[in-house]
Design a protein around this motif. Sequence first.
Motif, PDB file in Angstrom:
ATOM      1  N   UNK A  24      16.801   3.995   5.609  1.00  0.00           N
ATOM      2  CA  UNK A  24      17.636   5.162   5.928  1.00  0.00           C
ATOM      3  C   UNK A  24      17.071   5.980   7.084  1.00  0.00           C
ATOM      4  N   UNK A  25      15.956   5.534   7.665  1.00  0.00           N
ATOM      5  CA  UNK A  25      15.388   6.207   8.821  1.00  0.00           C
ATOM      6  C   UNK A  25      14.327   7.244   8.508  1.00  0.00           C
ATOM      7  N   UNK A  26      14.036   7.441   7.223  1.00  0.00           N
ATOM      8  CA  UNK A  26      13.031   8.443   6.843  1.00  0.00           C
ATOM      9  C   UNK A  26      12.298   7.976   5.596  1.00  0.00           C
ATOM     10  N   UNK A  27      11.019   8.273   5.545  1.00  0.00           N
ATOM     11  CA  UNK A  27      10.202   7.965   4.377  1.00  0.00           C
ATOM     12  C   UNK A  27       9.916   9.278   3.659  1.00  0.00           C
ATOM     13  N   UNK A  28      10.586   9.486   2.531  1.00  0.00           N
ATOM     14  CA  UNK A  28      10.456  10.746   1.794  1.00  0.00           C
ATOM     15  C   UNK A  28       9.317  10.659   0.785  1.00  0.00           C
ATOM     16  N   UNK A  29       8.574  11.758   0.591  1.00  0.00           N
ATOM     17  CA  UNK A  29       7.525  11.770  -0.433  1.00  0.00           C
ATOM     18  C   UNK A  29       8.059  11.399  -1.820  1.00  0.00           C
ATOM     19  N   UNK A  30       9.303  11.775  -2.112  1.00  0.00           N
ATOM     20  CA  UNK A  30       9.884  11.432  -3.418  1.00  0.00           C
ATOM     21  C   UNK A  30      10.035   9.917  -3.577  1.00  0.00           C
ATOM     22  N   UNK A  31      10.223   9.202  -2.473  1.00  0.00           N
ATOM     23  CA  UNK A  31      10.322   7.746  -2.540  1.00  0.00           C
ATOM     24  C   UNK A  31       8.964   7.129  -2.865  1.00  0.00           C
ATOM     25  N   UNK A  32       7.910   7.677  -2.304  1.00  0.00           N
ATOM     26  CA  UNK A  32       6.562   7.200  -2.633  1.00  0.00           C
ATOM     27  C   UNK A  32       6.242   7.464  -4.101  1.00  0.00           C
ATOM     28  N   UNK A  33       6.671   8.618  -4.601  1.00  0.00           N
ATOM     29  CA  UNK A  33       6.453   8.913  -6.029  1.00  0.00           C
ATOM     30  C   UNK A  33       7.244   7.943  -6.899  1.00  0.00           C
ATOM     31  N   UNK A  34       8.468   7.625  -6.503  1.00  0.00           N
ATOM     32  CA  UNK A  34       9.283   6.657  -7.257  1.00  0.00           C
ATOM     33  C   UNK A  34       8.615   5.285  -7.260  1.00  0.00           C
ATOM     34  N   UNK A  35       8.043   4.891  -6.139  1.00  0.00           N
ATOM     35  CA  UNK A  35       7.324   3.624  -6.077  1.00  0.00           C
ATOM     36  C   UNK A  35       6.151   3.632  -7.048  1.00  0.00           C
ATOM     37  N   UNK A  36       5.401   4.703  -7.066  1.00  0.00           N
ATOM     38  CA  UNK A  36       4.263   4.812  -7.976  1.00  0.00           C
ATOM     39  C   UNK A  36       4.723   4.711  -9.429  1.00  0.00           C
ATOM     40  N   UNK A  37       5.789   5.417  -9.772  1.00  0.00           N
ATOM     41  CA  UNK A  37       6.305   5.389 -11.152  1.00  0.00           C
ATOM     42  C   UNK A  37       6.819   4.007 -11.551  1.00  0.00           C
ATOM     43  N   UNK A  38       7.273   3.230 -10.588  1.00  0.00           N
ATOM     44  CA  UNK A  38       7.826   1.906 -10.894  1.00  0.00           C
ATOM     45  C   UNK A  38       6.744   0.894 -11.301  1.00  0.00           C
ATOM     46  N   UNK A  39       5.518   1.144 -10.925  1.00  0.00           N
ATOM     47  CA  UNK A  39       4.393   0.228 -11.177  1.00  0.00           C
ATOM     48  C   UNK A  39       4.607  -1.146 -10.544  1.00  0.00           C
ATOM     49  N   UNK A  40       5.496  -1.213  -9.578  1.00  0.00           N
ATOM     50  CA  UNK A  40       5.788  -2.485  -8.933  1.00  0.00           C
ATOM     51  C   UNK A  40       4.579  -3.026  -8.174  1.00  0.00           C
ATOM     52  N   UNK A  41       3.852  -2.160  -7.501  1.00  0.00           N
ATOM     53  CA  UNK A  41       2.700  -2.644  -6.731  1.00  0.00           C
ATOM     54  C   UNK A  41       1.678  -3.312  -7.633  1.00  0.00           C
ATOM     55  N   UNK A  42       1.486  -2.755  -8.831  1.00  0.00           N
ATOM     56  CA  UNK A  42       0.572  -3.384  -9.779  1.00  0.00           C
ATOM     57  C   UNK A  42       1.108  -4.738 -10.218  1.00  0.00           C
ATOM     58  N   UNK A  43       2.418  -4.816 -10.424  1.00  0.00           N
ATOM     59  CA  UNK A  43       3.026  -6.079 -10.858  1.00  0.00           C
ATOM     60  C   UNK A  43       2.853  -7.171  -9.809  1.00  0.00           C
ATOM     61  N   UNK A  44       3.018  -6.828  -8.543  1.00  0.00           N
ATOM     62  CA  UNK A  44       2.877  -7.841  -7.493  1.00  0.00           C
ATOM     63  C   UNK A  44       1.439  -7.925  -6.981  1.00  0.00           C
ATOM     64  N   UNK A  45       0.572  -7.129  -7.564  1.00  0.00           N
ATOM     65  CA  UNK A  45      -0.870  -7.187  -7.313  1.00  0.00           C
ATOM     66  C   UNK A  45      -1.255  -6.874  -5.869  1.00  0.00           C
ATOM     67  N   UNK A  46      -0.718  -5.742  -5.374  1.00  0.00           N
ATOM     68  CA  UNK A  46      -1.207  -5.236  -4.094  1.00  0.00           C
ATOM     69  C   UNK A  46      -1.536  -3.754  -4.250  1.00  0.00           C
ATOM     70  N   UNK A  47      -2.546  -3.319  -3.533  1.00  0.00           N
ATOM     71  CA  UNK A  47      -2.946  -1.920  -3.605  1.00  0.00           C
ATOM     72  C   UNK A  47      -2.175  -1.105  -2.570  1.00  0.00           C
ATOM     73  N   UNK A  48      -2.322   0.197  -2.653  1.00  0.00           N
ATOM     74  CA  UNK A  48      -1.546   1.095  -1.784  1.00  0.00           C
ATOM     75  C   UNK A  48      -1.912   0.907  -0.313  1.00  0.00           C
ATOM     76  N   UNK A  49      -3.168   0.607  -0.021  1.00  0.00           N
ATOM     77  CA  UNK A  49      -3.564   0.395   1.376  1.00  0.00           C
ATOM     78  C   UNK A  49      -2.902  -0.857   1.950  1.00  0.00           C
ATOM     79  N   UNK A  50      -2.848  -1.915   1.166  1.00  0.00           N
ATOM     80  CA  UNK A  50      -2.171  -3.137   1.596  1.00  0.00           C
ATOM     81  C   UNK A  50      -0.689  -2.864   1.797  1.00  0.00           C
ATOM     82  N   UNK A  51      -0.096  -2.079   0.886  1.00  0.00           N
ATOM     83  CA  UNK A  51       1.316  -1.734   1.024  1.00  0.00           C
ATOM     84  C   UNK A  51       1.553  -0.943   2.306  1.00  0.00           C
TER      85      UNK A  51
END
Length: 136
Positions: A23-50
């Motif tokens: 959508x052309x913008x990265x909102x802090x609320x989107x980062x919080x939603x990503x954290x709540x989803x635990x998706x990064x843990x599921x796919x086994x990548x850390x926030x720096x890699x993301x």
Amino acid sequence: MRHYEENSASAAGRIVALAMVVDGALAPSELRALTRSHLLEHIDIDIDTFHGLLEDLCNDLLTSSVKQGHVELEPATIDSLLAEVTEPDLRRRLLRAMWAIADADGVLADAEATLLARACAMWSAESRFIKESAGA
């Protein structure tokens, strides 16, 4: 646009990153939603890699998808990124995370709606996805 191995953490992470910036913008609320989803843990990548995947995606978009002064993704480009994920469970997890990210800022932008619609259409076109979703 670079290619990643099918069903890899990089392929999945890039799709999530795309959901965040389409959508052309990265909102802090989107980062919080990503954290709540635990998706990064599921796919086994850390926030720096993301963050690296996000940066690579933005660079790819700037070099391949700029039209008339703004980034515009062709449907074929979206489809090629979505095609790198074929595993039904991973697709379902990604869709849940993508919807949460799109809803996080309270606005469903046209580009977000297009990405979500293409993912739903492409990924649900295979019967295994639909059968397994019905039981979830």
